[in-house]
Design a protein around this motif. Structure first.
Motif, short mmCIF file in Angstrom:
data_model
loop_
_atom_site.label_atom_id
_atom_site.label_comp_id
_atom_site.label_asym_id
_atom_site.label_seq_id
_atom_site.Cartn_x
_atom_site.Cartn_y
_atom_site.Cartn_z
N GLY A 1 35.18 15.97 -44.27
CA GLY A 1 36.50 16.56 -44.41
C GLY A 1 36.45 17.87 -45.19
N ALA A 2 35.64 17.88 -46.25
CA ALA A 2 35.50 19.10 -47.05
C ALA A 2 34.85 20.21 -46.22
CB ALA A 2 34.66 18.79 -48.29
N ARG A 3 33.86 19.82 -45.41
CA ARG A 3 33.20 20.83 -44.55
C ARG A 3 34.18 21.40 -43.54
NH1 ARG A 3 30.14 24.99 -44.22
NH2 ARG A 3 28.87 25.14 -42.33
N ALA A 4 35.04 20.55 -43.00
CA ALA A 4 36.05 21.03 -42.05
C ALA A 4 36.98 22.05 -42.72
CB ALA A 4 36.84 19.85 -41.50
N ARG A 5 37.37 21.77 -43.96
CA ARG A 5 38.24 22.72 -44.68
C ARG A 5 37.54 24.05 -44.86
NH1 ARG A 5 39.98 17.98 -47.42
NH2 ARG A 5 38.34 18.20 -48.97
N GLU A 6 36.23 24.02 -45.05
CA GLU A 6 35.48 25.27 -45.21
C GLU A 6 35.45 26.08 -43.91
OE1 GLU A 6 32.23 23.44 -48.43
OE2 GLU A 6 31.59 24.20 -46.48
N LEU A 7 35.34 25.36 -42.80
CA LEU A 7 35.12 26.04 -41.52
C LEU A 7 36.41 26.49 -40.84
CD1 LEU A 7 32.33 23.72 -40.06
CD2 LEU A 7 32.04 26.01 -41.03
N LEU A 8 37.51 25.78 -41.10
CA LEU A 8 38.76 26.10 -40.41
C LEU A 8 39.50 27.24 -41.12
CD1 LEU A 8 39.96 22.47 -39.64
CD2 LEU A 8 38.97 24.11 -38.01
N ASP A 9 40.19 28.03 -40.33
CA ASP A 9 40.94 29.17 -40.88
C ASP A 9 42.32 29.24 -40.21
OD1 ASP A 9 41.58 31.46 -42.29
OD2 ASP A 9 40.62 32.80 -40.86
N PRO A 10 43.17 28.26 -40.49
CA PRO A 10 44.47 28.22 -39.81
C PRO A 10 45.42 29.29 -40.35
CG PRO A 10 44.34 26.49 -41.45
CD PRO A 10 42.98 27.14 -41.41
N ASP A 11 46.42 29.59 -39.53
CA ASP A 11 47.50 30.48 -39.96
C ASP A 11 48.64 29.65 -40.56
OD1 ASP A 11 46.25 32.81 -39.10
OD2 ASP A 11 47.02 32.57 -37.05
N GLY A 12 49.43 30.29 -41.40
CA GLY A 12 50.63 29.67 -41.90
C GLY A 12 51.83 30.06 -41.06
N ASP A 13 52.89 29.24 -41.14
CA ASP A 13 54.14 29.58 -40.45
C ASP A 13 55.28 28.95 -41.23
OD1 ASP A 13 54.15 26.86 -39.79
OD2 ASP A 13 53.26 27.21 -37.82
N VAL A 14 56.47 28.90 -40.62
CA VAL A 14 57.63 28.39 -41.34
C VAL A 14 57.52 26.90 -41.62
CG1 VAL A 14 59.19 30.15 -40.44
CG2 VAL A 14 58.88 28.01 -39.17
N HIS A 15 56.61 26.20 -40.93
CA HIS A 15 56.48 24.75 -41.11
C HIS A 15 55.41 24.38 -42.13
CE1 HIS A 15 59.11 24.40 -37.72
NE2 HIS A 15 58.27 25.02 -36.92
N ALA A 16 54.40 25.21 -42.28
CA ALA A 16 53.32 24.88 -43.21
C ALA A 16 52.56 26.15 -43.56
CB ALA A 16 52.36 23.87 -42.57
N THR A 17 52.18 26.25 -44.83
CA THR A 17 51.34 27.38 -45.22
C THR A 17 49.93 27.17 -44.67
OG1 THR A 17 50.60 26.33 -47.26
CG2 THR A 17 52.66 27.60 -47.35
N ALA A 18 49.16 28.23 -44.65
CA ALA A 18 47.78 28.11 -44.19
C ALA A 18 46.99 27.15 -45.08
CB ALA A 18 47.12 29.49 -44.18
N ALA A 19 47.23 27.22 -46.38
CA ALA A 19 46.50 26.35 -47.31
C ALA A 19 46.85 24.88 -47.07
CB ALA A 19 46.81 26.75 -48.75
N TYR A 20 48.14 24.61 -46.85
CA TYR A 20 48.55 23.22 -46.62
C TYR A 20 47.98 22.71 -45.30
CZ TYR A 20 51.52 19.15 -45.97
OH TYR A 20 51.99 17.87 -45.76
N ARG A 21 48.01 23.56 -44.28
CA ARG A 21 47.48 23.16 -42.98
C ARG A 21 45.96 22.89 -43.07
NH1 ARG A 21 50.55 26.30 -39.56
NH2 ARG A 21 51.71 24.52 -38.77
N ARG A 22 45.26 23.71 -43.82
CA ARG A 22 43.82 23.48 -44.02
C ARG A 22 43.58 22.18 -44.77
NH1 ARG A 22 42.86 27.70 -46.55
NH2 ARG A 22 42.12 29.01 -44.85
#
Length: 288
Positions: free
Chosen positions: A243-264
């Motif tokens: 799970g930690a590795r996935a957080r390192e590799l993913l780079d999601p965008d934020g929007d009105v529903h969730a920030t990028a950090a929360y989505r990651r």
């Protein structure tokens, strides 16, 4: 709102349907995504080609190699099919998260793939399984791997004169388990993040493969190989590290529903949860 004017064609054969796919045309199957886009005038095709009379496309075929789903097979029918669930359980696991029963009764699996919504469940499933889509046109047919199918949000490599006539999901190999997890504001809403997981064990029940397909974290489905991050033993797995590795590799965008950090953060939590569940599923299958 009402849709803009369009021509309507209801072919009786596949050949008629393919000949009608000229110019600015769209295929209408379940209509669960296309009709709202028309009504909001976010899509304005010159012609709709309604394939609902093409009964030959309403198929769910299971073989030792996998599950082939025709372009008119509804979500609900596929979810109820025992052969499909046995050969590739990840399809049914994901379909349980697709919208609501009314949508699943009309929407089609192939239509969802062709619509290519990055927040939809089935594109991530096809991607993590390495499935394919068969496209037909008046000039012939071709098989498109999932890795090359999705080119952007609501975009695929399908040409305007092509129709996706079926999708193939490979069967589950031995000592392999699957799981699906997502987080949405309400069940049936588009997910803030979601994960389709596939874990394979060896004869000593060590992890030989741990893959995760993601929705709602990028413009197209993302597949990560997290085998190295996972611990060698399925019963004591290092899923938190994966799970930690996935957080390192993913780079999601934020929007009105969730920030990028929360989505990651969500993607990491769901990765750990889904991989652990997939490993447990593999163990259960091996112990039967």
């Amino acid at each position: 709102m009402k849709p803009p004017p369009f021509d309507y064609v209801a072919p009786r054969t596949l050949d008629e349907a393919l000949r009608a796919l000229t110019g600015d045309a769209k295929v209408l199957a379940g209509g669960q995504s296309l009709i709202p886009l028309l009504n909001m005038r976010l899509a304005a095709p010159a012609r709709l080609v309604d394939i609902n009379r093409l009964a030959a496309l309403d198929t769910v075929e299971t073989t030792a190699e996998g599950v082939r789903i025709g372009a008119l097979a509804r979500h609900a029918r596929v979810a109820r099919d025992p052969g499909a669930a046995a050969a590739q359980p990840l399809i049914r696991q994901a379909l349980g998260h697709v919208a609501h029963p009314a949508v699943r009764n009309r929407g089609t699996v192939v239509g969802s793939l062709a619509h290519a919504d990055p927040a939809a469940e089935l594109p991530a499933v096809l991607a993590v399984l390495g499935g394919t889509v068969e496209a037909a046109s008046a000039g012939g047919r071709r098989t498109i791997p999932a890795a090359g199918l999705f080119t952007g949000p609501l975009e695929t490599c399908l040409r305007p004169d092509e129709m996706a006539v079926s999708a193939f999901f490979p069967a589950l190999p031995r000592r392999t388990g699957t799981a699906f997890a997502e987080t949405a504001r309400r069940h049936g809403d588009y997910a803030l993040a979601g994960v389709a997981a596939v874990v394979t064990l060896d004869e000593d029940l060590r992890v030989t493969s741990a893959r995760a397909g993601y929705l709602s974290v990028a413009a197209t489905p993302v597949v990560l190989d997290l085998t190295e991050a996972a611990a060698p033993a399925a019963r004591t797995g290092g899923w938190a590290a994966a799970g930690a590795r996935a957080r390192e590799l993913l780079d999601p965008d934020g929007d009105v529903h969730a920030t990028a950090a929360y989505r990651r953060h969500l993607a990491g939590v769901l990765t750990e949860r889904a991989l652990r569940a997939a490993a447990d599923d593999a163990l259960r299958r091996e112990e039967r």
